[in-house]
Motif scaffolding. Structure first.
Motif, PDB file in Angstrom:
ATOM      1  N   UNK A 145     -79.150  59.783 -26.379  1.00  0.00           N
ATOM      2  CA  UNK A 145     -80.478  59.238 -26.112  1.00  0.00           C
ATOM      3  C   UNK A 145     -81.090  58.642 -27.375  1.00  0.00           C
ATOM      4  N   UNK A 146     -81.895  57.597 -27.237  1.00  0.00           N
ATOM      5  CA  UNK A 146     -82.536  56.988 -28.414  1.00  0.00           C
ATOM      6  C   UNK A 146     -83.491  57.960 -29.096  1.00  0.00           C
ATOM      7  N   UNK A 147     -83.579  57.848 -30.408  1.00  0.00           N
ATOM      8  CA  UNK A 147     -84.508  58.680 -31.178  1.00  0.00           C
ATOM      9  C   UNK A 147     -85.883  58.045 -31.266  1.00  0.00           C
ATOM     10  N   UNK A 148     -85.946  56.723 -31.203  1.00  0.00           N
ATOM     11  CA  UNK A 148     -87.216  56.015 -31.324  1.00  0.00           C
ATOM     12  C   UNK A 148     -87.284  54.902 -30.281  1.00  0.00           C
ATOM     13  N   UNK A 149     -88.476  54.709 -29.775  1.00  0.00           N
ATOM     14  CA  UNK A 149     -88.772  53.563 -28.909  1.00  0.00           C
ATOM     15  C   UNK A 149     -89.874  52.763 -29.595  1.00  0.00           C
ATOM     16  N   UNK A 150     -89.580  51.545 -29.947  1.00  0.00           N
ATOM     17  CA  UNK A 150     -90.523  50.727 -30.703  1.00  0.00           C
ATOM     18  C   UNK A 150     -90.836  49.440 -29.959  1.00  0.00           C
ATOM     19  N   UNK A 151     -92.077  49.005 -30.065  1.00  0.00           N
ATOM     20  CA  UNK A 151     -92.483  47.696 -29.555  1.00  0.00           C
ATOM     21  C   UNK A 151     -93.016  46.876 -30.718  1.00  0.00           C
ATOM     22  N   UNK A 152     -92.445  45.720 -30.927  1.00  0.00           N
ATOM     23  CA  UNK A 152     -92.823  44.861 -32.050  1.00  0.00           C
ATOM     24  C   UNK A 152     -93.479  43.605 -31.499  1.00  0.00           C
ATOM     25  N   UNK A 153     -94.669  43.311 -31.967  1.00  0.00           N
ATOM     26  CA  UNK A 153     -95.394  42.109 -31.547  1.00  0.00           C
ATOM     27  C   UNK A 153     -95.796  41.303 -32.783  1.00  0.00           C
ATOM     28  N   UNK A 154     -94.951  40.398 -33.241  1.00  0.00           N
ATOM     29  CA  UNK A 154     -95.291  39.584 -34.413  1.00  0.00           C
ATOM     30  C   UNK A 154     -96.552  38.755 -34.163  1.00  0.00           C
ATOM     31  N   UNK A 155     -97.479  38.813 -35.094  1.00  0.00           N
ATOM     32  CA  UNK A 155     -98.766  38.121 -34.939  1.00  0.00           C
ATOM     33  C   UNK A 155     -98.644  36.689 -35.445  1.00  0.00           C
ATOM     34  N   UNK A 156     -98.155  35.806 -34.590  1.00  0.00           N
ATOM     35  CA  UNK A 156     -97.933  34.427 -35.023  1.00  0.00           C
ATOM     36  C   UNK A 156     -99.231  33.651 -35.220  1.00  0.00           C
ATOM     37  N   UNK A 157    -100.336  34.126 -34.669  1.00  0.00           N
ATOM     38  CA  UNK A 157    -101.603  33.403 -34.823  1.00  0.00           C
ATOM     39  C   UNK A 157    -102.353  33.822 -36.082  1.00  0.00           C
ATOM     40  N   UNK A 158    -101.782  34.729 -36.859  1.00  0.00           N
ATOM     41  CA  UNK A 158    -102.419  35.167 -38.102  1.00  0.00           C
ATOM     42  C   UNK A 158    -101.523  34.977 -39.324  1.00  0.00           C
ATOM     43  N   UNK A 159    -100.235  35.060 -39.142  1.00  0.00           N
ATOM     44  CA  UNK A 159     -99.327  35.080 -40.281  1.00  0.00           C
ATOM     45  C   UNK A 159     -99.209  33.693 -40.924  1.00  0.00           C
ATOM     46  N   UNK A 160     -99.394  33.596 -42.246  1.00  0.00           N
ATOM     47  CA  UNK A 160     -99.285  32.294 -42.925  1.00  0.00           C
ATOM     48  C   UNK A 160     -97.872  31.725 -42.924  1.00  0.00           C
ATOM     49  N   UNK A 161     -96.870  32.564 -42.637  1.00  0.00           N
ATOM     50  CA  UNK A 161     -95.497  32.073 -42.579  1.00  0.00           C
ATOM     51  C   UNK A 161     -95.344  30.996 -41.504  1.00  0.00           C
ATOM     52  N   UNK A 162     -96.134  31.092 -40.451  1.00  0.00           N
ATOM     53  CA  UNK A 162     -96.078  30.092 -39.381  1.00  0.00           C
ATOM     54  C   UNK A 162     -96.486  28.725 -39.918  1.00  0.00           C
ATOM     55  N   UNK A 163     -97.524  28.703 -40.724  1.00  0.00           N
ATOM     56  CA  UNK A 163     -97.963  27.433 -41.316  1.00  0.00           C
ATOM     57  C   UNK A 163     -96.909  26.870 -42.251  1.00  0.00           C
ATOM     58  N   UNK A 164     -96.250  27.757 -42.993  1.00  0.00           N
ATOM     59  CA  UNK A 164     -95.190  27.308 -43.893  1.00  0.00           C
ATOM     60  C   UNK A 164     -94.036  26.696 -43.106  1.00  0.00           C
ATOM     61  N   UNK A 165     -93.668  27.328 -42.006  1.00  0.00           N
ATOM     62  CA  UNK A 165     -92.594  26.802 -41.168  1.00  0.00           C
ATOM     63  C   UNK A 165     -92.983  25.481 -40.516  1.00  0.00           C
TER      64      UNK A 165
ATOM     65  N   UNK B 130    -107.757  31.928 -37.347  1.00  0.00           N
ATOM     66  CA  UNK B 130    -107.232  32.254 -36.013  1.00  0.00           C
ATOM     67  C   UNK B 130    -107.252  31.046 -35.085  1.00  0.00           C
ATOM     68  N   UNK B 131    -108.355  30.337 -35.035  1.00  0.00           N
ATOM     69  CA  UNK B 131    -108.487  29.221 -34.101  1.00  0.00           C
ATOM     70  C   UNK B 131    -107.523  28.087 -34.448  1.00  0.00           C
ATOM     71  N   UNK B 132    -107.486  27.741 -35.734  1.00  0.00           N
ATOM     72  CA  UNK B 132    -106.606  26.648 -36.151  1.00  0.00           C
ATOM     73  C   UNK B 132    -105.135  26.999 -35.931  1.00  0.00           C
ATOM     74  N   UNK B 133    -104.782  28.239 -36.244  1.00  0.00           N
ATOM     75  CA  UNK B 133    -103.375  28.614 -36.098  1.00  0.00           C
ATOM     76  C   UNK B 133    -102.996  28.790 -34.627  1.00  0.00           C
ATOM     77  N   UNK B 134    -103.937  29.195 -33.805  1.00  0.00           N
ATOM     78  CA  UNK B 134    -103.661  29.270 -32.365  1.00  0.00           C
ATOM     79  C   UNK B 134    -103.365  27.884 -31.814  1.00  0.00           C
ATOM     80  N   UNK B 135    -104.117  26.889 -32.272  1.00  0.00           N
ATOM     81  CA  UNK B 135    -103.849  25.509 -31.864  1.00  0.00           C
ATOM     82  C   UNK B 135    -102.494  25.036 -32.377  1.00  0.00           C
TER      83      UNK B 135
END
Length: 245
Positions: A146-166, A184-189
């Motif tokens: 059986x698994x030892x950990x159950x994880x949910x990962x939700x990368x915050x693409x509307x906040x992370x500056x890496x998105x702008x770099x990409x 937030x608004x600009x990156x969401x767009x």
């Protein structure tokens, strides 16, 4: 040629038979969506159209029929006797919600459709592919426990500056000033305008999580493992909303 704004000179289109070196549809699309010129990524319909084409092709190539062994001879005979036109007519009526079948051929086609099940395990996002994942998880549990950990990962693409770099922004991601922080608004767009950038960001974050946090090394060279210790196995699947793992 469709998309004249993307191929203004009428050359460079997908599946061009005049190309000297053969290039598959999928590989060509991947190339176009990773170009520095983002017009393919930001086009309002191109990414969705090519994805639809790829998925339809996968369905045609990887769809098979499943039938009980005891009914095989009967089903095979029905396939030989029912015409494609009748099957098309019955499927259209079912799609419209009408079930008035009067001719013997239509009733035979309906019985045939009840006996046969479609199997599309190699088609992404299909119900059969989910069943395959469940079976893989069960097999992994049998082998590893059986698994030892159950994880949910939700990368915050509307906040992370890496998105702008990409997306091509000229920023030093290691030395960001306050006015360079993501809005937030600009990156969401930005994410809505260029979903390919969000997909790249998602892929980078998940690969970093597996290598840096889990420290998973199938070759066994990383004896120390990650922050959770030595990970013998993991299994991840993308959520239905395509925003979490």
């Amino acid at each position: 040629m469709i998309y004249p704004t993307l191929f203004p000179y009428g050359i460079g289109g997908l599946e061009n038979r005049g190309r000297k070196a053969a290039l598959s549809f999928k590989r060509h699309v991947k190339h176009l969506l990773t170009l520095h010129d983002s017009r393919f990524q930001e086009h309002y319909s191109f990414p969705f159209t090519v994805f639809n084409i790829l998925q339809r092709r996968a369905i045609l190539l990887h769809t098979s029929l499943k039938v009980k062994r005891s009914n095989f001879k009967k089903v095979a005979a029905s396939f030989a006797s029912v015409s494609p036109e009748v099957l098309q007519s019955v499927s259209e009526q079912i799609g419209k919600g009408t079930y008035s079948f009067h001719t013997p051929e239509e009733r035979q086609a309906l019985d045939l459709m009840k006996e046969v099940k479609l199997i599309t395990s190699n088609v992404p996002a299909s119900s059969s592919s989910k069943l395959v994942m469940r079976n893989e998880i069960k097999a992994l549990i049998i082998e590893k426990g059986l698994p030892s950990f159950y994880l949910t990962i939700n990368p915050a693409d509307v906040y992370n500056p890496l998105v702008r770099l990409l997306a091509g922004a000229e920023i030093d991601i290691d030395n960001l000033s306050d006015h360079q922080m993501s809005n937030y608004w600009d990156q969401s767009n930005l994410v809505a305008k260029n979903p390919a950038v969000a997909a790249k960001f998602f892929n980078i974050v998940l690969k970093a999580f597996i290598s840096a946090i889990l420290g998973y090394d199938p070759k066994g060279k990383n004896a120390g493992g990650g922050i959770l210790g030595v990970v013998s196995a993991y299994y991840g699947c993308v959520e239905q909303g395509w925003s979490g793992l």
